[in-house]
Design an enzyme around this catalytic site. Structure first.
Site, PDB file in Angstrom:
ATOM      1  N   TYR A 129      -5.847 -13.331   1.190  1.00 50.43           N
ATOM      2  CA  TYR A 129      -5.027 -12.133   1.357  1.00 50.43           C
ATOM      3  C   TYR A 129      -4.523 -12.006   2.810  1.00 50.43           C
ATOM      4  O   TYR A 129      -3.392 -12.368   3.099  1.00 50.43           O
ATOM      5  CB  TYR A 129      -5.800 -10.863   0.910  1.00 50.43           C
ATOM      6  CG  TYR A 129      -4.841  -9.720   0.639  1.00 50.43           C
ATOM      7  CD1 TYR A 129      -4.578  -9.296  -0.662  1.00 50.43           C
ATOM      8  CD2 TYR A 129      -4.155  -9.092   1.681  1.00 50.43           C
ATOM      9  CE1 TYR A 129      -3.663  -8.283  -0.910  1.00 50.43           C
ATOM     10  CE2 TYR A 129      -3.246  -8.095   1.448  1.00 50.43           C
ATOM     11  CZ  TYR A 129      -3.005  -7.683   0.162  1.00 50.43           C
ATOM     12  OH  TYR A 129      -2.092  -6.689  -0.073  1.00 50.43           O
ATOM     13  N   LEU A 164      -9.014  -1.609  -4.196  1.00 47.32           N
ATOM     14  CA  LEU A 164      -9.324  -0.883  -5.428  1.00 47.32           C
ATOM     15  C   LEU A 164      -8.711  -1.607  -6.591  1.00 47.32           C
ATOM     16  O   LEU A 164      -7.693  -2.278  -6.428  1.00 47.32           O
ATOM     17  CB  LEU A 164      -8.640   0.484  -5.373  1.00 47.32           C
ATOM     18  CG  LEU A 164      -9.378   1.617  -4.716  1.00 47.32           C
ATOM     19  CD1 LEU A 164      -8.497   2.839  -4.706  1.00 47.32           C
ATOM     20  CD2 LEU A 164     -10.656   1.921  -5.472  1.00 47.32           C
ATOM     21  N   VAL A 165      -9.271  -1.414  -7.792  1.00 47.82           N
ATOM     22  CA  VAL A 165      -8.655  -2.070  -8.931  1.00 47.82           C
ATOM     23  C   VAL A 165      -7.382  -1.311  -9.326  1.00 47.82           C
ATOM     24  O   VAL A 165      -7.395  -0.104  -9.534  1.00 47.82           O
ATOM     25  CB  VAL A 165      -9.645  -2.234 -10.113  1.00 47.82           C
ATOM     26  CG1 VAL A 165     -10.267  -0.922 -10.535  1.00 47.82           C
ATOM     27  CG2 VAL A 165      -8.954  -2.889 -11.300  1.00 47.82           C
ATOM     28  N   THR A 166      -6.267  -2.045  -9.311  1.00 47.66           N
ATOM     29  CA  THR A 166      -4.989  -1.531  -9.833  1.00 47.66           C
ATOM     30  C   THR A 166      -4.364  -2.693 -10.613  1.00 47.66           C
ATOM     31  O   THR A 166      -4.879  -3.813 -10.588  1.00 47.66           O
ATOM     32  CB  THR A 166      -4.001  -1.116  -8.711  1.00 47.66           C
ATOM     33  OG1 THR A 166      -3.637  -2.284  -7.982  1.00 47.66           O
ATOM     34  CG2 THR A 166      -4.587  -0.069  -7.775  1.00 47.66           C
ATOM     35  N   LEU A 213       5.684   0.069  -3.491  1.00 49.94           N
ATOM     36  CA  LEU A 213       6.042  -0.930  -4.506  1.00 49.94           C
ATOM     37  C   LEU A 213       5.065  -2.097  -4.477  1.00 49.94           C
ATOM     38  O   LEU A 213       4.644  -2.528  -3.407  1.00 49.94           O
ATOM     39  CB  LEU A 213       7.427  -1.510  -4.224  1.00 49.94           C
ATOM     40  CG  LEU A 213       8.660  -0.720  -4.594  1.00 49.94           C
ATOM     41  CD1 LEU A 213       9.881  -1.605  -4.456  1.00 49.94           C
ATOM     42  CD2 LEU A 213       8.567  -0.168  -5.998  1.00 49.94           C
ATOM     43  N   ALA A 267      13.954  -0.618  -8.182  1.00 47.81           N
ATOM     44  CA  ALA A 267      14.068   0.007  -6.859  1.00 47.81           C
ATOM     45  C   ALA A 267      14.685  -0.933  -5.816  1.00 47.81           C
ATOM     46  O   ALA A 267      15.156  -0.477  -4.771  1.00 47.81           O
ATOM     47  CB  ALA A 267      12.685   0.441  -6.383  1.00 47.81           C
ATOM     48  N   TYR A 303      -2.945  -3.863   2.822  1.00 52.02           N
ATOM     49  CA  TYR A 303      -4.373  -4.141   2.782  1.00 52.02           C
ATOM     50  C   TYR A 303      -4.648  -5.225   3.816  1.00 52.02           C
ATOM     51  O   TYR A 303      -3.843  -6.147   3.971  1.00 52.02           O
ATOM     52  CB  TYR A 303      -4.793  -4.633   1.380  1.00 52.02           C
ATOM     53  CG  TYR A 303      -6.265  -4.948   1.310  1.00 52.02           C
ATOM     54  CD1 TYR A 303      -7.199  -3.914   1.373  1.00 52.02           C
ATOM     55  CD2 TYR A 303      -6.719  -6.260   1.218  1.00 52.02           C
ATOM     56  CE1 TYR A 303      -8.556  -4.186   1.343  1.00 52.02           C
ATOM     57  CE2 TYR A 303      -8.074  -6.537   1.181  1.00 52.02           C
ATOM     58  CZ  TYR A 303      -8.982  -5.501   1.250  1.00 52.02           C
ATOM     59  OH  TYR A 303     -10.327  -5.774   1.235  1.00 52.02           O
TER      60      TYR A 303
END
Ligand code: NAD
Length: 392
Positions: free
Chosen positions: A235, A270-272, A139, A112, A225
């Site tokens: 983060y 969230l878990v990804t 993305l 992309a 996030y």
């Protein structure tokens, strides 16, 4: 072949076609069980459409709004000997279900970040859809080749300014120990912004705008996030946070350009496939799951996305913060919720991991991302990894 999970560190290197398809159908069923999104989009482009938040955006667009969707992603097709990636199977299953429901759904499997894929998407929109009224930018990638210079940039997950030591769960060995991460240098910070910042989102919107394929009332949203004290050093206030700050700049630039009304949406942890790679996050998310499930406020990608559409994108009274971001992380960041997580954080040990945290829920969800541990799927059965898909 018999397809069982092959987990290496924080990734699973294979995926189960039927398990992935069942996950997609489960998300579709959730959306169909909710009231339709009023005033939703008609033609949607989802960049990063095959897993996590992008897949949930595509499902919400199609099954909550009845929209036509064009999905762009970078996924590995299967061969007779090797399974494809989860996103490949998810997208094949999504297209099947959308077609059965009489909805247009096509996909492009490629990079992309490149000019070629943008041009291909524009051609398909012109040919099949005319104009689009929503662009989702979802993305998550560790690297990006700049289409203008050909230079490859790699992102880093490091603190800024000083090194950071924190409790970390090694999900492979179930060991908890301190990890120390050295601070990023200027070059690493700039590279991370180049990969995960807003530049490519702007390039997409510029190319779509110049091609005349955006409606006058087109909206676009990119995901971020923010988190709280426990995750800020790795983060929010770290290299990835710097890159995400750049999305705010890009949102304003896109809106100012007149191509679309652009917002950043802040989603919950969230878990990804992407978040499992970030130090500290697996333990933090296991605590988030524990506390939010007890409170009855737990949500997965699809529940978050339904709320983004109904409480953010398609309502006259969206919940925006002071820099125009949609806030879907409201429940995770409630003071009481964070206080409970912060209290538990120092108490967690290898011995009480399964009592004090919902690591079981985290780990089940992690395997589910790859189609494993899904009810109704026979994992002992001989299964062909090959699933036909008509991706461009
Ligand atoms: P994910 O890994 O599940 O999805 C990433 C998507 O990007 C996939 O569809 C993948 O195919 C696609 N992709 C990656 N590189 C590509 C490339 N070069 N070309 C085309 N497609 C490519 O990740 P996710 O967690 O759903 O993240 C999506 C967005 O949501 C990110 O911006 C992330 O920062 C944000 N977000 C995630 C969380 C979380 O906890 N997971 C929380 C808030 C915001």
């Amino acid at each position: 072949m018999i397809i069982q999970p092959k987990v290496r560190g924080f990734i699973c290197t294979n995926a189960h076609p039927q398990g992935c398809a069942a996950n997609v159908r489960e998300q579709i069923e959730y959306i169909k069980s909710q009231p339709a999104v009023e005033g939703g989009p008609k033609n949607v482009l989802v960049v990063g459409a095959s897993t996590g938040y992008g897949l949930a955006s595509r499902i919400t667009s199609a099954f909550g709004c009845g929209a036509n969707t064009l999905g762009v992603f970078f996924e590995k097709p299967p061969t007779e000997k090797r399974t494809g990636s989860a996103g490949y199977y998810n997208s094949a299953a999504f297209e099947d279900e959308a077609h059965k429901a009489g909805l247009y759904a096509k996909s492009i499997n490629g990079d992309a970040f490149s000019d070629e894929i943008k041009a291909q998407a524009i051609d398909m929109i012109k040919q099949d859809l005319g104009k689009i009224d929503l662009v989702i930018y979802s993305l998550a990638s560790p690297r990006r080749t700049d289409p203008k210079t050909g230079e490859l940039y790699s992102s880093v997950l490091k603190p800024i300014g000083e090194s950071y030591t924190a409790k970390n769960l090694n999900t492979d060995k179930l060991e908890i120990s301190d990890i120390s991460v050295d601070p990023a240098n200027e070059e690493e910070i700039a590279a991370t912004v180049k990969v995960m910042g807003g530049e490519d989102w702007e390039l997409w919107m510029q190319a779509l705008g110049e091609a005349g394929v955006l409606t006058d009332d087109c909206k676009t949203v990119a995901y971020t996030y923010i988190g709280e004290k426990l995750t800020w050093p790795i983060y929010g206030h770290a290299t990835i946070g710097k890159a995400k700050e750049d999305l705010d700049r890009a949102a304003k630039a896109i809106s100012d350009s007149g191509n679309a009304s652009a917002n950043v949406a802040v989603l919950k942890a969230l878990v990804t496939q992407s978040s499992s790679a970030i130090p500290v996050m697996p333990l933090y998310i296991s605590l988030v799951y524990k506390v939010m499930k007890e409170e009855g406020t737990h949500e997965g990608c699809i529940e978050q996305l339904y709320r983004l559409y109904t409480e953010g994108l398609y309502t006259d009274t969206p919940r925006l913060d002071n820099v125009n971001r949609f806030r879907m992380d409201d429940k995770e960041l409630r003071a009481e919720t964070q206080a409970k997580i912060e209290k538990l954080w120092p108490e967690v040990t290898e011995e009480n991991l399964f009592q004090l945290t919902d690591y079981k829920g985290y780990s089940d969800d992690f395997l589910k991302l790859f189609g494993f541990g899904v009810n109704g799927v026979d994992y002992a059965a001989e299964t062909s990894p090959v699933v036909e898909a008509d991706f461009k």
